[in-house]
Design an enzyme around this catalytic site. Structure first.
Site, PDB file in Angstrom:
ATOM      1  N   LYS A  38      35.238  34.139  35.554  1.00  0.00           N
ATOM      2  CA  LYS A  38      34.309  35.204  35.174  1.00  0.00           C
ATOM      3  C   LYS A  38      34.482  36.351  36.146  1.00  0.00           C
ATOM      4  CE  LYS A  38      30.998  34.859  32.343  1.00  0.00           C
ATOM      5  NZ  LYS A  38      31.116  34.849  30.878  1.00  0.00           N
TER       6      LYS A  38
ATOM      7  N   THR B 191      33.349  29.696  31.836  1.00  0.00           N
ATOM      8  CA  THR B 191      33.216  30.867  32.713  1.00  0.00           C
ATOM      9  C   THR B 191      31.750  31.226  32.912  1.00  0.00           C
ATOM     10  OG1 THR B 191      33.396  32.477  30.897  1.00  0.00           O
ATOM     11  CG2 THR B 191      35.451  31.758  31.962  1.00  0.00           C
TER      12      THR B 191
ATOM     13  N   HIS C 105      47.170  66.417  49.160  1.00  0.00           N
ATOM     14  CA  HIS C 105      47.787  67.669  49.592  1.00  0.00           C
ATOM     15  C   HIS C 105      46.801  68.835  49.586  1.00  0.00           C
ATOM     16  CE1 HIS C 105      51.674  65.745  49.482  1.00  0.00           C
ATOM     17  NE2 HIS C 105      51.533  65.439  48.202  1.00  0.00           N
TER      18      HIS C 105
END
Length: 310
Positions: A12, A57, A259
């Protein structure tokens, strides 16, 4: 053509859990995003659809929340260790558990003096503001006998407004970048570091102190390095961590060069000189991406070059 089943895992992902600890009127927050991945004897669920070896899960999700209550959350690393140990030792088909955790930090809101007309500002110890500097991360992997703990951070934006140059590089007919002798150096740090704690017989690191100290040394190295390239700065950041933190053997950085280009103001009759305080254009993309691993001498690299879910 015959086929075979390769590496597989299930679990999960992104279980959001917030644990409030009350120390009288003083409250503490741990805010985690926990992902569980389990692997082992899982061939049949893929080949025949048999769920005989499959822990749902949904159960792994419930375990995350139950453990937050039962064990508390001392640190992201310790919480992940509790979970990984549980899944491997409680379910025979599960051979390896990998727990990935993101932690979101909160800090207390500074309040006004005790003369507040409201509830007495000096008594407010339960109000927080989300810290926006970075997201703390960790990955714990356990196979029943040995541990691997790789922690780190992402989205930590840093900048040096001077003490950075870039010149003397290779030039060919496509090169247009001018050499820079006083430039902005900025990046958004993604870093992972691997602990040399691998088994229960070793003394467990102080996970919270370690994170604070690693971040401190990383930032100090960034600030104190007169940079001739982002690569040089990266190496200094990693070296400072390895030299000062004996519990860590490997550090990997991914540093995008954020930059900043000088704006051409000559059409407006204005000089844009760095010595006088310049105006820059912060470019979003494309960007240079500098990545490297720094190791303690004698150690082998184990942090994946590509930090994806694979």
């Amino acid at each position: 053509m015959p086929t075979i089943l390769g590496q597989n895992q299930y679990g999960k992902a992104e279980n959001r859990v917030v644990k409030i600890t009350r120390d009288g009127a003083t409250h503490h927050i741990k805010d985690l995003n926990v992902s569980v991945a389990l692997s082992g004897d899982m061939d049949e669920v893929h080949l025949s659809g048999s769920n005989a070896n499959v822990l749902p899960t949904d159960t792994t999700k419930n375990t995350v929340y139950a453990f937050a209550k039962e064990h508390g959350i001392e640190s992201a690393e310790q919480f992940g260790i509790h979970l990984a140990r549980h899944f491997v030792t409680s379910q025979e088909p599960i051979k390896t558990a990998r727990i990935r955790i993101e932690e979101y930090a909160w800090e207390r809101i500074a309040t006004s003096d005790a003369n507040s007309q409201f509830i007495g500002a000096d008594e407010v110890k339960h109000s927080f503001v989300r810290q926006g500097q970075e997201t703390r991360v960790t990955q714990i992997t356990y196979d029943g006998s040995s541990w691997e703990v790789v922690s780190g951070l992402k989205d930590l934006v840093v900048m040096n407004s001077t003490n950075s140059e870039f010149w003397g590089y290779v030039k060919d007919k496509y090169t247009t970048l001018p050499e820079a002798y006083d430039r902005i150096l900025a990046t958004q740090v993604s870093a992972r570091w691997r602990f040399n704690w691998t088994d229960d017989e070793q003394k467990t690191p102080n996970w919270e102190k370690s994170y604070e100290q690693v971040k401190k040394h990383m930032l100090q190295a960034f600030a104190e390095t007169y940079s001739l390239s982002l690569q040089q700065t990266l190496y200094q950041m990693g070296s400072r961590i390895i030299e000062n933190r004996g519990e860590i053997d490997e550090v990997r950085f991914s540093l995008p060069n954020k930059h900043h280009f000088l704006v051409d103001l000559e059409p407006f009759g204005l000089k844009n000189d760095t010595a006088e305080g310049a105006v820059y254009f912060a470019a979003d993309r494309p960007y240079g991406l500098i990545e490297a691993t720094i190791l303690r001498d004698g150690c082998e690299p184990k942090i994946p070059v590509d930090l994806t879910n694979l």
